[in-house]
Design an enzyme around this catalytic site. Structure first.
Site, PDB file in Angstrom:
ATOM      1  N   ASP A 140       0.853  -1.189   0.000  1.00 41.64           N
ATOM      2  CA  ASP A 140       0.000   0.000   0.000  1.00 41.64           C
ATOM      3  C   ASP A 140       0.885   1.234   0.000  1.00 41.64           C
ATOM      4  O   ASP A 140       1.976   1.229   0.594  1.00 41.64           O
ATOM      5  CB  ASP A 140      -0.916   0.018   1.226  1.00 41.64           C
ATOM      6  CG  ASP A 140      -2.022  -1.031   1.153  1.00 41.64           C
ATOM      7  OD1 ASP A 140      -2.376  -1.428   0.025  1.00 41.64           O
ATOM      8  OD2 ASP A 140      -2.516  -1.450   2.214  1.00 41.64           O
ATOM      9  N   ASP A 159      -6.970  -1.513  -4.629  1.00 45.87           N
ATOM     10  CA  ASP A 159      -8.095  -1.147  -3.769  1.00 45.87           C
ATOM     11  C   ASP A 159      -8.995  -0.123  -4.459  1.00 45.87           C
ATOM     12  O   ASP A 159     -10.226  -0.193  -4.372  1.00 45.87           O
ATOM     13  CB  ASP A 159      -7.586  -0.572  -2.447  1.00 45.87           C
ATOM     14  CG  ASP A 159      -6.754  -1.570  -1.657  1.00 45.87           C
ATOM     15  OD1 ASP A 159      -6.976  -2.782  -1.815  1.00 45.87           O
ATOM     16  OD2 ASP A 159      -5.879  -1.129  -0.884  1.00 45.87           O
TER      17      ASP A 159
END
Length: 217
Positions: A140, A159
């Site tokens: 991330d 995401d």
């Protein structure tokens, strides 16, 4: 003089089948490939340039780029072990691939393509990244409104693809656009359709001739 009415040729013609919209497998695959490529390339760049570095401030602090390795689900949600997340991702991928041939709506194809790409992107991390196969931590790197995810969980392009794709599908459903390209009747239209069906059932078109019923009575 022959007064017998000649049959209308049009009455003997078989009804033409409804023309269905073409399948959108190619569009779904294109959306999935492009979104997956974006996720893969950004993760390669981030891991090569931001490892051990301080967060990079962008847009006046509205966005920060920083490398975090996430063992949890999308947006840092903890819903179980990484093996469970891997199993869920595999199930999503298999389900979308199995369902793809039924898609005849361009919007649905793009939406499911984005969800497929997001699931594949994070699944790739689960399989190939440390600490172990099927237990890998997802990369991330996008933090909004502050570093370290203090206001919103740190996320990645996969995401984002899942969120946008799912949102598009929900929007199409609300607007009455089905996956096969048809329009789902809503409100007054649905009531009118039900009313017309009820009328057809009572005017003798249900397969029983009303004149025959009167003659028999």
């Amino acid at each position: 003089m022959n007064t017998e009415q000649q049959p209308d040729p049009s009455d003997t013609e078989e009804p033409r089948p409804a023309v269905l919209p073409r399948r959108r497998v190619g569009l779904l695959a294109l959306a999935a490939v492009l979104a997956y490529a974006v996720d893969l390339v950004t993760k390669v760049i981030v891991t090569a340039t931001l490892e051990g570095e301080k967060p990079v401030r962008l847009l006046g602090g509205a966005v920060y780029f920083q490398l975090l390795r996430n063992p949890y689900a999308a947006f840092g949600m903890d819903i179980g072990g990484t093996w469970l997340l891997t199993a869920i991702a595999i199930a999503v991928v298999v389900g979308i691939v199995w369902f793809a041939r039924r898609i005849r709506s361009a919007g649905w194809a793009i939406g499911l393509g984005l969800v497929l790409a997001g699931a594949l992107g994070n699944l790739t991390d689960r399989i190939f990244r440390a600490p172990a196969v099927f237990q890998g931590h997802v990369v991330d790197f996008i933090s909004v409104f502050g570093p370290n995810g203090q206001y919103f969980p740190v996320f990645n392009a996969a995401d984002s693809a899942i969120t946008v794709g799912a949102g598009l599908i929900v929007l199409l459903t609300v607007l009455g656009r089905d996956y096969d390209g048809s329009v789902i009747p809503r409100g007054r239209k649905a009531a009118d359709a039900d009313g017309s069906n009820s009328a057809d059932d009572t005017d003798g078109t249900d397969g029983t001739d009303t004149d025959d019923r009167g003659a028999r009575s």
